[in-house]
Motif scaffolding. Structure first.
Motif: not given
Length: 352
Positions: A13-14, A39, A46
């Motif tokens: 999960i950026p 994302a 995100m």
């Protein structure tokens, strides 16, 4: 429907730093838009840092939540809406089933919640008469002290972030930055404050019962504050695996909703997620809190495939108004009427 992509069994999960996006610096805007697009295509979730929301606002929100949920059950029950179609006020434990919004049967969810949102009055004459019912009045409790002030302060901050993100989305999709403004200038926005606990230490669960059942969020974008507590929020990948999601320090979790998936013809992902039952690995009850700010768009707006999002000529969704879409989802989760219009979304869950 597109699904979050895990790599080697891991789901990344950026974290996206949006500081400077609104200042107009083209290098920053392009960087942020590129990261958000990645994302949105791969995960649909995100972590947003650099959002500028002061810590005091979150402190005020949690103080308000804790004070309200600590009230006697009868005091909270007095703030239930007269009709379940009114998405305001108090929801008691085991009275909703979020998976019904997908047309999927499940046991009743364990969370309790309190909902407040945008009203027709705050938008003046912008809300057409035939959709006013989608902007109901709020039901503010008189206790705890400062509840309304603290909650409204958080809503202002979260709403500002949601609107900034719609500008980021537009740039990422190659559209004018203000593209979504015409669809959101009298948006149905709602803050849902959730408390996950087992009543009086009761750890008995029905088969498959969860804190909040599998679902996708209904609107455009969700701004989520959550405790860093396990077990808690999980998201579904394309292989049928569920992955824990924990908030990064100083960041807010962001996920995309169904309407953005519809706009982008599933180029971007409205991610399936759930919340596990609030019971630790040793069988003892735990407490978890979250607050989800839903930015859902104008009730009278019609959502259809954006330019360039159906390159192969196939469009997966018929145009639909925000009001129609939200009403069908709520009739499932709150009213118990299985949503037959969500077959595409539900197909991912049925494959698990």
């Amino acid at each position: 429907m597109a699904t979050a992509q895990a790599v080697g069994g891991r789901l990344d999960i950026p974290v996206v730093d949006i500081a400077g996006f609104s200042s107009g610096d083209s290098t920053v805007r392009e960087r942020v838009a590129r990261q958000v697009d990645r994302a949105a295509r791969t995960v649909g979730f995100m972590q947003i840092s650099g959002h500028g929301i002061p810590e005091l606002a979150a402190d005020g929100l949690t103080e308000a939540m804790d004070g309200f949920f600590a009230l006697p059950f009868e005091r909270k029950q007095a703030l239930r809406p007269a009709d379940v179609s009114v998405n305001r006020g108090y929801t008691g434990p085991r009275t909703e089933s979020l998976s019904h919004s997908l047309g999927v049967e499940s046991a009743a969810d364990l969370f309790e919640a309190f909902n407040v949102g945008s009203t027709a009055g705050q938008y003046g004459k912008a809300v057409p008469d035939d959709v006013e019912d989608h902007y109901p009045a709020n039901m503010w409790p008189d206790r705890p002290a400062l509840f309304e002030r603290n909650v409204q302060a958080w809503m202002e901050q979260a709403g500002g972030l949601a609107r900034t993100l719609t500008e980021v989305f537009a740039v990422a999709l190659g559209l004018p930055a203000d593209y979504f403004k015409a669809y959101t200038d009298h948006s149905i926005d709602m803050l849902r404050m959730n408390r996950y606990s087992m009543p009086d230490g009761d750890v008995r669960l029905e088969p498959g019962q969860l804190g909040m059942g599998p679902h996708t969020d209904f609107g455009i974008v969700t701004v989520l504050w959550a405790d860093d507590v396990l077990p808690g929020l999980q998201i579904l990948d394309s292989e049928g695996g569920w992955h824990d999601v924990r908030p990064a320090p100083g960041a807010l979790l962001i996920n995309l909703g169904d309407l953005l998936a519809r706009w982008t013809n599933d180029r971007w992902i409205s991610t399936m997620h759930r919340v596990l039952a609030p019971i630790g690995s040793d069988g003892t009850p735990i407490l978890r809190r979250s607050a989800a700010y839903f930015h859902d768009g104008n009730a009278d707006a019609v959502v259809s495939c954006l330019p360039g999002c159906a390159d192969a000529g196939e469009m997966y969704y018929e145009p639909i108004s925000v009001a129609e879409h939200i009403a069908a989802k709520l009739a499932g989760s709150r009213g118990g009427t299985l949503n037959v219009a969500a077959a595409r979304e539900a197909s991912r869950l049925r494959q698990v």
